[in-house]
Design a protein around this motif. Structure first.
Motif, mmCIF file in Angstrom:
data_model
loop_
_atom_site.group_PDB
_atom_site.id
_atom_site.type_symbol
_atom_site.label_atom_id
_atom_site.label_comp_id
_atom_site.label_asym_id
_atom_site.label_seq_id
_atom_site.Cartn_x
_atom_site.Cartn_y
_atom_site.Cartn_z
ATOM 1 N N GLN A 102 43.351 34.195 32.633
ATOM 2 C CA GLN A 102 43.486 35.614 32.686
ATOM 3 C C GLN A 102 43.798 36.288 33.857
ATOM 4 N N LEU A 150 37.277 41.922 30.404
ATOM 5 C CA LEU A 150 38.336 42.668 29.561
ATOM 6 C C LEU A 150 39.664 42.454 30.679
ATOM 7 N N SER A 151 40.744 42.754 29.755
ATOM 8 C CA SER A 151 41.783 42.698 30.160
ATOM 9 C C SER A 151 42.415 43.474 31.259
ATOM 10 N N ASP A 177 44.602 46.809 30.058
ATOM 11 C CA ASP A 177 44.353 48.169 29.418
ATOM 12 C C ASP A 177 42.723 48.222 29.427
ATOM 13 N N ARG A 219 40.287 47.141 28.036
ATOM 14 C CA ARG A 219 39.543 47.176 26.749
ATOM 15 C C ARG A 219 39.711 45.785 26.016
ATOM 16 N N THR A 220 40.725 45.276 26.041
ATOM 17 C CA THR A 220 40.979 44.109 25.368
ATOM 18 C C THR A 220 40.137 42.915 25.621
ATOM 19 N N THR A 221 39.353 41.971 24.884
ATOM 20 C CA THR A 221 38.578 41.057 25.450
ATOM 21 C C THR A 221 39.359 40.104 24.601
ATOM 22 N N TYR A 222 39.091 38.553 24.852
ATOM 23 C CA TYR A 222 39.498 37.670 24.443
ATOM 24 C C TYR A 222 38.518 36.608 24.056
#
Length: 150
Positions: free
Chosen positions: A64, A106-107, A110, A112-115
């Motif tokens: 990441q 989180l990304s 953005d 908001r995005t979590t993997y």
């Protein structure tokens, strides 16, 4: 590791922790985790990152962190495991200890995005350590990475 693969600072990801035992949707404000270039030699050329279901924890946070690198790396293989999070340690009255995942990574793109759960998807999907590949002495992900770096 990421600091040796860039010559400019970037945000690796944002991190926040659960902070309400009654409501698991409540988190602390997200804080950025930054990559600062190493003060010695660094590599800034083309980079491929091999990922798969065995890529987890620190392997995922490194992957990441590299997504903010310029030039962007090419991820080859399968989704990572999707097991992020530092642990929250607690001790029971009898002295037993236990740990729980308590954070989301989180990304940086953005915020908001979590993997978590899904893992980080590769740009190029190939088999990774399948029984067939192992039996045939092949490594499709490594072969693809070598082709792209030539």
């Amino acid at each position: 590791m990421a600091e040796r693969l860039t010559d400019r600072p970037c945000t690796a990801y944002l991190k926040h922790a659960r902070n309400d035992a009654r409501d698991p949707r409540q988190f602390t404000p997200a804080e950025p985790v930054r990559v600062r270039p190493h003060q010695g030699p660094v590599y800034t050329g083309p980079l491929t990152v091999l990922t798969g279901r065995l890529t987890m924890s620190a392997g995922e946070t490194l992957t990441q962190a590299l997504l903010g690198r310029g030039p962007k790396p090419t991820l080859i293989g399968e989704n990572t495991q999707g097991l992020f999070s530092d642990k929250l340690e607690r001790t029971l009255p009898n002295g037993w200890k236990f740990w729980l995942p308590n954070e989301e990574f989180l990304s940086a793109k953005d915020g908001r995005t979590t993997y978590d759960g899904t893992g980080i998807p590769p740009h190029i999907r190939t088999d990774v350590f399948t029984e067939k590949e192992l039996a045939e002495g092949r490594d499709s992900a490594l072969a693809e990475a070598r082709r792209r770096l030539r």
